[in-house]
Design an enzyme around this catalytic site. Structure first.
Site: not given
Length: 490
Positions: A194, A234
């Site tokens: 992330d 991501e």
């Protein structure tokens, strides 16, 4: 190795109104056999922080309100299980940062957190500050006074409750290693990195997706692989960046696909979509909707780099989404609500399409026929509409697409024709052998055909955007069958 089957993206509590055990029951009950994997959105303590779990106080602890690590193990026993490694930051409420606030540089955790001084020891010029890439409005620094009487400028890329980690030092490495080890011991086999593009900061740069970042992601991926896990990066950025990142990690997200499908449907023009499908990474996950908004910059220009869509096309795309949602998305996007990204439109994909069942099912069909392993967000699975009540209550833009469901709402949704049709499409994508073969795409203007071929088996999606005709043709040797996408809504 990740299964080539559709995955569900979901929060444990928001989809069931309960916990991880209830999610497992749902996947073994009404949704049995539908999904090959689950991306379980942050289940760490706490799940209800300022960014819905992406600001963990303790990244290595399951929030006791929704379960335990044993529940995680059970969920991941028969399914691919993805969890988020929040690479860039930790909550300001974490015991480590609270110790820093109390003791300043005397804290044993001081090195874990990144300050302006760490990157700009000789001071930062106005030009250097302007050069820093910002995903959200405002400064990337938050001044905080510590117990030693000094005020320090801490890096806060996203919000002042998310303090950036110094991933270059031993303390930062050890922190992330601890989380990785916990994942690998509890049936998590896929790691979503992330906000990984922001992890490395360097003076004189824009502090986003630097050359050093690529090396960092490469090393982090190898470390996860050694523990038996795959990694997904991501990163929302220019489409060429995704192509480059895909060479350095196990998989990336195809974030260009969602806006390109919308553009094709809004304009009956597939040229940009077909151009992308010729060059898009094959080692990818595809999405239309996620817990975040609908990404826009991934298909657009960035700086002097032309996009798959030009600036005018991007503007038209955004305005059409706002119009289709009766301006609900406008209330949740940009500066209209707190804690939102500048490069995303907050709206359900279903409402972005004007809640048109056929267009929504067609979007999913294109997603499933595009290269990559498809993921379906829980709100998208049930064709949920914008949750304006939740948005009004929290004033968090992305909550418009983060509804709280329960058994009654799920039972109602499963009876909707569009949801029934979507589940049939998911099963087709999971079961047809040709999706393990070779992909090809051709077409022009308002028509396209996406085909998968494996030996004497093939499956093709033919679409005429102008007439809204879509056919799925399956060939098995000498046998050929064709179904209309409209028939799945009957």
């Amino acid at each position: 190795m990740m299964k080539n089957k559709v995955q569900l993206i979901t929060y444990a509590d928001r989809i069931t109104g309960q916990n991880i055990g209830a999610l497992t029951t749902l996947l073994n009950g009404p949704l049995k056999g539908v999904f090959g994997g689950v991306h379980l959105l942050p289940f760490y303590n706490p799940i209800d922080g300022s960014d819905a779990g992406f600001d963990p106080i303790d990244h290595s602890e399951v929030d006791s309100r929704i379960g335990t690590w044993e529940d995680i193990q059970v969920l991941g026993k028969d399914l691919d299980l993805m969890a988020d490694l929040i690479v860039n930051h930790v909550s300001a409420q974490s015991f480590q940062f609270q110790d820093v606030l109390a003791k300043g540089k005397q804290s044993e955790f001081w090195d874990l957190f990144l300050t302006k001084e760490d990157v700009f020891p000789n001071g930062m010029s106005e030009a250097e500050q302007k050069a820093i890439y910002r995903p959200r409005p405002g400064s990337c620094f938050t001044p905080m006074q510590c117990g030693d009487g000094q005020t320090y400028d801490f890096w806060t890329t996203f919000t002042d409750n998310q303090i950036d980690i110094n991933v270059k030092v031993e303390a930062g490495v050890a922190y992330l290693n601890n989380v990785l080890t916990k994942f690998s011991a509890n049936n998590v086999n896929i790691i979503r990195l992330d906000a990984a593009g922001y992890a490395i900061k360097q003076a004189g740069t824009n502090c986003f997706m630097l050359d050093e970042t690529f090396g960092y992601l490469d090393n982090l991926s190898k470390q996860a692989n050694d523990l038996g896990m795959e990694t997904i990066a991501e990163i929302h950025s220019h489409y060429q960046t995704q192509v480059e990142v895909a060479k350095r990690v196990n998989m990336v997200y195809d974030f260009a696909l969602p806006p390109l499908i919308l553009h094709s449907l809004f304009n009956n023009d597939v040229d940009a979509l077909l151009k992308w499908l010729q060059i898009s990474p094959r080692n990818c996950l595809t999405v239309l909707d996620t817990h975040d908004g609908i990404g826009i910059i991934d298909a657009g220009p960035m700086g002097d780099k032309p996009g798959l869509l030009n600036a005018q096309q991007i503007d038209n795309l955004v305005e059409t989404m706002h119009a289709n949602s009766n301006n609900q998305s406008r209330q949740a996007t940009g500066a209209a609500a707190s804690n939102v990204d500048l490069y995303q439109v907050n709206c359900t994909y279903y409402n972005a399409l004007g809640a048109k069942d056929f267009d929504y099912l067609l979007s999913r069909a294109i997603q499933f026929f595009a290269p990559g392993v498809p993921q379906v967000y829980y709100g998208g699975l049930f064709a949920c509409e914008n949750d304006m009540e939740l948005l009004a209550r929290t004033n968090v833009g992305r909550d418009i697409n983060r509804p709280y469901l329960n058994n009654e709402k799920i039972e109602y949704a499963l009876d909707k024709p569009v949801v029934k049709g979507l589940i049939e499409l998911i099963k087709l994508r999971n079961e047809h052998p040709a999706f393990a073969g070779e992909f090809s795409a051709h077409g022009a203007e308002g028509e396209c055909c996406l085909t998968w071929q494996l030996e004497d088996k093939s499956i093709a999606l033919s679409v005429n955007f102008k007439t809204r005709d879509a056919l799925i043709t399956q060939v098995n040797g000498d046998d050929e069958t064709t179904i209309s996408l409209n028939a799945l809504l009957a």
